[in-house]
Design a protein around this motif. Structure first.
Motif, PDB file in Angstrom:
ATOM      1  N   PRO A 224       0.808  -1.228   0.000  1.00 15.44           N
ATOM      2  CA  PRO A 224       0.000   0.000   0.000  1.00 15.44           C
ATOM      3  C   PRO A 224       0.841   1.278   0.000  1.00 15.44           C
ATOM      4  CG  PRO A 224       0.031  -0.954   2.184  1.00 15.44           C
ATOM      5  CD  PRO A 224       0.736  -1.933   1.293  1.00 15.44           C
ATOM      6  N   ILE A 225       0.199   2.380  -0.406  1.00 13.34           N
ATOM      7  CA  ILE A 225       0.814   3.693  -0.515  1.00 13.34           C
ATOM      8  C   ILE A 225       0.256   4.603   0.580  1.00 13.34           C
ATOM      9  CG2 ILE A 225       1.121   5.725  -1.992  1.00 13.34           C
ATOM     10  CD1 ILE A 225       2.623   3.296  -2.968  1.00 13.34           C
ATOM     11  N   LEU A 226       1.114   5.466   1.130  1.00 15.70           N
ATOM     12  CA  LEU A 226       0.692   6.411   2.164  1.00 15.70           C
ATOM     13  C   LEU A 226       0.488   7.794   1.548  1.00 15.70           C
ATOM     14  CD1 LEU A 226       3.133   5.514   5.085  1.00 15.70           C
ATOM     15  CD2 LEU A 226       0.896   4.535   4.582  1.00 15.70           C
ATOM     16  N   ILE A 227      -0.614   8.448   1.899  1.00 12.78           N
ATOM     17  CA  ILE A 227      -0.871   9.831   1.517  1.00 12.78           C
ATOM     18  C   ILE A 227      -0.919  10.653   2.796  1.00 12.78           C
ATOM     19  CG2 ILE A 227      -2.431  11.433   0.356  1.00 12.78           C
ATOM     20  CD1 ILE A 227      -3.481   9.120  -1.278  1.00 12.78           C
ATOM     21  N   ASN A 228       0.025  11.587   2.938  1.00 11.56           N
ATOM     22  CA  ASN A 228       0.106  12.416   4.132  1.00 11.56           C
ATOM     23  C   ASN A 228      -0.471  13.798   3.848  1.00 11.56           C
ATOM     24  OD1 ASN A 228       1.576  10.423   5.668  1.00 11.56           O
ATOM     25  ND2 ASN A 228       3.374  10.957   4.434  1.00 11.56           N
ATOM     26  N   GLY A 229      -1.086  14.402   4.853  1.00 13.73           N
ATOM     27  CA  GLY A 229      -1.670  15.729   4.694  1.00 13.73           C
ATOM     28  C   GLY A 229      -2.507  16.098   5.896  1.00 13.73           C
ATOM     29  N   ARG A 230      -3.637  16.759   5.641  1.00 15.73           N
ATOM     30  CA  ARG A 230      -4.530  17.134   6.732  1.00 15.73           C
ATOM     31  C   ARG A 230      -5.947  17.309   6.192  1.00 15.73           C
ATOM     32  NH1 ARG A 230      -3.357  23.491   8.285  1.00 15.73           N
ATOM     33  NH2 ARG A 230      -3.597  24.379   6.192  1.00 15.73           N
ATOM     34  N   ASN A 231      -6.890  17.359   7.130  1.00 15.93           N
ATOM     35  CA  ASN A 231      -8.315  17.527   6.833  1.00 15.93           C
ATOM     36  C   ASN A 231      -8.873  16.387   5.976  1.00 15.93           C
ATOM     37  OD1 ASN A 231      -8.415  19.947   8.242  1.00 15.93           O
ATOM     38  ND2 ASN A 231      -8.101  21.207   6.414  1.00 15.93           N
ATOM     39  N   PHE A 232      -8.281  15.192   6.090  1.00 16.18           N
ATOM     40  CA  PHE A 232      -8.842  14.048   5.379  1.00 16.18           C
ATOM     41  C   PHE A 232     -10.098  13.578   6.120  1.00 16.18           C
ATOM     42  CE2 PHE A 232      -4.232  12.990   4.107  1.00 16.18           C
ATOM     43  CZ  PHE A 232      -4.302  13.871   3.041  1.00 16.18           C
ATOM     44  N   PRO A 233     -11.200  13.338   5.410  1.00 15.33           N
ATOM     45  CA  PRO A 233     -12.448  12.953   6.080  1.00 15.33           C
ATOM     46  C   PRO A 233     -12.425  11.490   6.512  1.00 15.33           C
ATOM     47  CG  PRO A 233     -12.761  12.924   3.720  1.00 15.33           C
ATOM     48  CD  PRO A 233     -11.363  13.438   3.945  1.00 15.33           C
TER      49      PRO A 233
ATOM     50  N   ALA B 299      -7.346   8.789  12.574  1.00 22.08           N
ATOM     51  CA  ALA B 299      -8.454   9.488  13.222  1.00 22.08           C
ATOM     52  C   ALA B 299      -8.285  11.003  13.175  1.00 22.08           C
ATOM     53  CB  ALA B 299      -8.584   9.025  14.681  1.00 22.08           C
ATOM     54  N   ASP B 300      -7.023  11.490  13.164  1.00 19.32           N
ATOM     55  CA  ASP B 300      -6.808  12.941  13.115  1.00 19.32           C
ATOM     56  C   ASP B 300      -6.817  13.478  11.693  1.00 19.32           C
ATOM     57  OD1 ASP B 300      -4.460  11.900  12.170  1.00 19.32           O
ATOM     58  OD2 ASP B 300      -3.153  12.923  13.616  1.00 19.32           O
ATOM     59  N   GLY B 301      -7.087  12.618  10.711  1.00 17.39           N
ATOM     60  CA  GLY B 301      -7.220  13.065   9.331  1.00 17.39           C
ATOM     61  C   GLY B 301      -5.932  13.489   8.677  1.00 17.39           C
ATOM     62  N   THR B 302      -4.798  12.907   9.086  1.00 21.40           N
ATOM     63  CA  THR B 302      -3.504  13.322   8.536  1.00 21.40           C
ATOM     64  C   THR B 302      -2.856  12.273   7.640  1.00 21.40           C
ATOM     65  OG1 THR B 302      -2.331  12.502  10.500  1.00 21.40           O
ATOM     66  CG2 THR B 302      -3.042  14.818  10.510  1.00 21.40           C
ATOM     67  N   GLN B 303      -3.443  11.073   7.537  1.00 19.93           N
ATOM     68  CA  GLN B 303      -2.817  10.040   6.699  1.00 19.93           C
ATOM     69  C   GLN B 303      -3.857   9.061   6.163  1.00 19.93           C
ATOM     70  OE1 GLN B 303      -0.092   6.608   8.069  1.00 19.93           O
ATOM     71  NE2 GLN B 303       1.369   8.197   7.448  1.00 19.93           N
ATOM     72  N   ILE B 304      -3.670   8.679   4.888  1.00 20.95           N
ATOM     73  CA  ILE B 304      -4.526   7.704   4.216  1.00 20.95           C
ATOM     74  C   ILE B 304      -3.653   6.563   3.726  1.00 20.95           C
ATOM     75  CG2 ILE B 304      -6.173   7.315   2.339  1.00 20.95           C
ATOM     76  CD1 ILE B 304      -6.652  10.351   2.294  1.00 20.95           C
ATOM     77  N   ILE B 305      -4.134   5.335   3.867  1.00 25.19           N
ATOM     78  CA  ILE B 305      -3.450   4.169   3.317  1.00 25.19           C
ATOM     79  C   ILE B 305      -4.313   3.598   2.198  1.00 25.19           C
ATOM     80  CG2 ILE B 305      -2.528   1.869   3.776  1.00 25.19           C
ATOM     81  CD1 ILE B 305      -2.074   2.674   6.647  1.00 25.19           C
ATOM     82  N   VAL B 306      -3.747   3.525   0.985  1.00 26.64           N
ATOM     83  CA  VAL B 306      -4.495   3.000  -0.165  1.00 26.64           C
ATOM     84  C   VAL B 306      -3.812   1.747  -0.686  1.00 26.64           C
ATOM     85  CG1 VAL B 306      -5.420   5.236  -0.827  1.00 26.64           C
ATOM     86  CG2 VAL B 306      -3.253   4.498  -1.772  1.00 26.64           C
ATOM     87  N   GLY B 307      -4.630   0.778  -1.095  1.00 28.52           N
ATOM     88  CA  GLY B 307      -4.122  -0.452  -1.670  1.00 28.52           C
ATOM     89  C   GLY B 307      -4.123  -0.402  -3.192  1.00 28.52           C
ATOM     90  N   PHE B 308      -3.719  -1.507  -3.799  1.00 29.10           N
ATOM     91  CA  PHE B 308      -3.683  -1.585  -5.257  1.00 29.10           C
ATOM     92  C   PHE B 308      -5.062  -2.001  -5.762  1.00 29.10           C
ATOM     93  CE2 PHE B 308      -2.481  -3.361  -9.396  1.00 29.10           C
ATOM     94  CZ  PHE B 308      -1.656  -2.346  -9.860  1.00 29.10           C
ATOM     95  N   PRO B 309      -5.579  -1.325  -6.787  1.00 29.79           N
ATOM     96  CA  PRO B 309      -6.930  -1.642  -7.271  1.00 29.79           C
ATOM     97  C   PRO B 309      -7.005  -3.033  -7.889  1.00 29.79           C
ATOM     98  CG  PRO B 309      -5.844  -0.092  -8.751  1.00 29.79           C
ATOM     99  CD  PRO B 309      -4.960  -0.228  -7.552  1.00 29.79           C
ATOM    100  N   ALA B 310      -8.166  -3.686  -7.750  1.00 28.84           N
ATOM    101  CA  ALA B 310      -8.341  -5.043  -8.269  1.00 28.84           C
ATOM    102  C   ALA B 310      -8.144  -5.105  -9.777  1.00 28.84           C
ATOM    103  CB  ALA B 310      -9.733  -5.558  -7.895  1.00 28.84           C
ATOM    104  N   GLY B 311      -8.562  -4.066 -10.479  1.00 33.33           N
ATOM    105  CA  GLY B 311      -8.409  -4.050 -11.930  1.00 33.33           C
ATOM    106  C   GLY B 311      -7.078  -3.511 -12.401  1.00 33.33           C
ATOM    107  N   GLY B 312      -6.191  -3.149 -11.467  1.00 40.09           N
ATOM    108  CA  GLY B 312      -4.891  -2.614 -11.822  1.00 40.09           C
ATOM    109  C   GLY B 312      -4.967  -1.161 -12.261  1.00 40.09           C
ATOM    110  N   LEU B 313      -3.822  -0.579 -12.532  1.00 34.59           N
ATOM    111  CA  LEU B 313      -3.730   0.770 -13.077  1.00 34.59           C
ATOM    112  C   LEU B 313      -3.509   0.657 -14.589  1.00 34.59           C
ATOM    113  CD1 LEU B 313      -1.535   2.468 -10.331  1.00 34.59           C
ATOM    114  CD2 LEU B 313      -3.935   2.947 -10.838  1.00 34.59           C
TER     115      LEU B 313
END
Length: 347
Positions: free
Chosen positions: A225-234, A255-269
């Motif tokens: 998975p990939i990490l997306i760092n920032g703020r105000n993530f819902p 919980a503080d809305g500062t990081q998202i973890i995304v996986g690889f899509p089933a259909g690929g990129l």
């Protein structure tokens, strides 16, 4: 000029001055951002209510001017006691241009074209936090200049086909419709403008997501998975993450809305290379876009044949010498087989 103008339309430009009645009265546009009766508060600052708005002619008085008024049906007069010996009188100064004919612009290889924007509604107030959006088109170059009426603009990233900007409202000049966008390419001297892309929306930028970094920002499928760092993530139920045009599976959000973890899509990129990363708050209709924020790498598979395998892309030497050794070994075996065959025939 209007974006709805047709080819060969004729028009003129009329210029009429507009400003405060007196030197100490605030400009009228100070009040346009207020709602209800508060918009009329500028009347409290009128020293000469009988004066027309305009920054045209200025009349100087050696003696205080006399103010004439009506009290019901009775006329009265009162000498001015404001302490100022001059007043802006009226706005009769005006000018009109000659007839101008609209012509279709010639689109060339260096022309700047504005096609669309990632946001249609802009905030009336940014309240200390910048509002981000992306402008798409062509011919922008890598160092474009962007002007948006009613806002201070900062270019945060640019390619020839997309510009990422952050905007802040001005305390002394709130935005008004129509909102005019101008994009200039300083390298070619070309520019383009649009007045039909934006409208003023309600609310502020308090709930806008903000992307700070992607870790890693260049990866293969195995690196997810990939990490997306920032703020105000819902929260995850109100969140959408898009790489290029692909909706990514969100695994978790802090919980503080500062990081998202995304996986690889089933259909690929579907494509490799650099792509934009979008984080969207679906509930608040707010989003942030990081231009070319992620690079997807799809390493080629090693191609094997009977006599050996080709080296992987990017391999240094080992693949070449290894395959050469396989070829030499196969050649030696073939030569040995030919010698044995000859001996059998002589026998």
């Amino acid at each position: 000029a209007s974006q709805n103008m047709q080819d060969e339309d004729d028009f003129r430009l009329g210029v009429v001055n507009w400003g405060p009645n007196t030197p100490t009265e605030p400009d009228p546009d100070t009040w346009v951002g207020l709602a209800g009766e508060a918009r009329n508060d500028f009347k409290k600052f009128q020293e000469f209510p009988w004066g027309s708005r305009g920054v045209g002619f200025i009349t100087f008085f050696k003696e205080p001017p006399v103010h004439h008024f009506m009290d019901g049906n009775v006329a009265g007069q009162k000498a001015d006691n404001s302490g100022f010996d001059w007043v802006r009188s009226h706005g009769s100064a005006k000018r009109r241009t000659g007839v101008i004919e609209a012509r279709l612009s010639v689109v060339g290889p260096n022309s700047v074209q504005i096609d669309s924007a990632s946001e249609a509604a802009l905030p009336t107030q940014t309240v200390g936090q910048a509002f981000t959006l992306v402008i798409r088109g062509a011919g922008f170059g890598t160092k474009p200049t962007v002007v948006l009426s009613g806002y201070d603009v900062t270019v945060t990233g640019a390619t020839d086909e997309a510009i990422s900007i952050s905007i802040m409202t001005r305390e002394d000049a709130p935005p008004e419709e129509p909102i005019v966008l101008i994009v200039r390419n300083p390298d070619t001297g070309e520019e383009a403008s649009r007045d039909d892309l934006f409208r003023l929306g309600s609310g502020t930028t308090d709930d806008s997501p903000e992307i700070a970094s992607i870790v890693p920002d260049s990866a293969t499928r195995e690196d997810f998975p990939i990490l997306i760092n920032g703020r105000n993530f819902p929260e995850i139920e109100d969140l959408e993450v898009i790489f290029g045009r692909t909706l990514m599976p969100v695994q978790s959000v802090l919980a503080d809305g500062t990081q998202i973890i995304v996986g690889f899509p089933a259909g690929g990129l579907p494509t490799t290379g650099r792509m934009d990363v979008t984080v969207r708050n679906v509930d608040k209709e707010r989003q942030d876009i990081l231009l070319n924020g992620f690079e997807f790498i799809n390493p080629p598979q090693k191609q094997c044949v009977i006599l050996g395998c080709a080296a992987d892309a990017g391999a240094k030497g080992a693949g070449v010498w290894g395959d050469l050794a396989v070829l030499l070994f196969a050649a030696a075996g073939l030569a040995g087989g030919m010698v044995v065959s000859r001996r059998r025939r002589h026998a």
